[in-house]
Design an enzyme around this catalytic site. Structure first.
Site, PDB file in Angstrom:
ATOM      1  N   CYS A  85       0.854  -1.181   0.000  1.00 22.53           N
ATOM      2  CA  CYS A  85       0.000   0.000   0.000  1.00 22.53           C
ATOM      3  C   CYS A  85       0.891   1.233   0.000  1.00 22.53           C
ATOM      4  O   CYS A  85       1.562   1.529   0.985  1.00 22.53           O
ATOM      5  CB  CYS A  85      -0.914   0.008   1.224  1.00 22.53           C
ATOM      6  SG  CYS A  85      -1.963   1.469   1.301  1.00 22.53           S
ATOM      7  N   VAL A  86       0.906   1.917  -1.112  1.00 21.26           N
ATOM      8  CA  VAL A  86       1.641   3.179  -1.227  1.00 21.26           C
ATOM      9  C   VAL A  86       0.846   4.044  -2.213  1.00 21.26           C
ATOM     10  O   VAL A  86       0.274   3.541  -3.181  1.00 21.26           O
ATOM     11  CB  VAL A  86       3.103   2.943  -1.682  1.00 21.26           C
ATOM     12  CG1 VAL A  86       3.180   2.315  -3.053  1.00 21.26           C
ATOM     13  CG2 VAL A  86       3.924   4.211  -1.624  1.00 21.26           C
TER      14      VAL A  86
END
Length: 193
Positions: A92-93
Site C-alpha cells: 500500500c503506497v
C-alpha cells in the site's frame, strides 16, 4: 497474467532495458526468459540503517490490461513486517493507488517502494499491528522487523547452522568462520522432497 497492448509492451520492455543499464539503487529487476512483461519480479536490498538492512526482499509488479492508465499491483513475495505490507504481501503506497499517473514509470515505482522501507507510513497501514507498534514504540517495531528480516529475507549464503541471527552478525554475503580452524563453516541444508 494480462496481455498488454503491443505499444504498452514495447514501452515496458524499454523501461526494463533502462533499469538493467542504470538500475535503481538497491533494486535488481529480474525478467525470466520467456516470462510475461506483465509480471515483473525484482529483488530489493534492505536499506542501510533500517530494520531491513542486510535483507533481500523479493517482490512482483503485476501490470493489468489497463496499464499505464491504471497502476501496477505490487506484492512482496518475501515475508516482511511493515505497516504498508499486508500479510498476503500486498503493498500500500499512494503511488500505486490515488497518486498514480500514466506518466510515471517502473523506475519511479521501484524507487518509491524502496523508499517505503526507509520511511514507512503507519497512517495507511495494511498491517495494523506493525503500524500501531511503529507509532507507539519504534524500538520494539524495529526489533520485530529485524527478526522477520533475519528469518525471511537474508540471502541463503548468509544463513548458518546456528541460525539467522549468527549469520546476520557475520555480515551479508559472508560465510561464518569456524573459530577453531579459521575455515568457512560447513553449511547444513534441508533437501527438498
Amino acid at each position: 497474467m494480462e496481455n498488454l497492448a503491443p505499444y504498452v509492451a514495447s514501452r515496458v520492455m524499454k523501461e526494463l532495458a533502462s533499469l538493467r543499464e542504470k538500475p535503481v539503487d538497491g533494486v535488481v529487476v529480474n525478467l525470466e526468459e520467456g516470462g510475461s512483461v506483465s509480471d515483473i519480479r525484482a529483488e530489493i536490498a534492505g536499506p542501510e540503517s533500517t530494520p531491513y538492512e542486510g535483507g533481500v526482499f523479493r517482490m512482483r509488479l503485476l501490470l493489468t490490461r489497463d496499464f499505464p492508465n491504471s497502476p501496477p499491483k505490487g506484492y512482496f513475495s518475501t515475508r516482511i513486517f511493515h505497516p504498508n505490507v499486508s500479510e498476503t504481501g500486498e503493498i500500500c503506497v499512494n503511488t500505486l493507488k490515488r497518486d498514480w499517473s500514466a506518466d510515471l514509470g517502473l523506475r519511479h515505482v521501484f524507487t518509491v517502494i524502496r523508499c517505503l522501507l526507509i520511511d514507512p507510513n503507519p497512517e495507511s497501514a495494511l498491517n495494523e499491528e506493525a503500524g500501531k507498534l511503529l507509532l507507539e514504540d519504534y524500538d520494539e517495531f524495529a526489533k520485530l522487523a529485524r527478526v522477520w528480516t533475519e528469518v525471511h529475507a537474508l540471502p541463503a549464503a548468509t544463513r548458518s547452522a546456528e541460525g539467522p541471527t549468527t549469520a546476520a552478525a557475520a555480515g551479508a554475503g559472508k560465510l561464518k568462520q569456524s573459530s577453531a580452524t579459521g575455515k568457512p563453516a560447513k553449511k547444513k541444508s534441508l533437501k527438498r522432497l
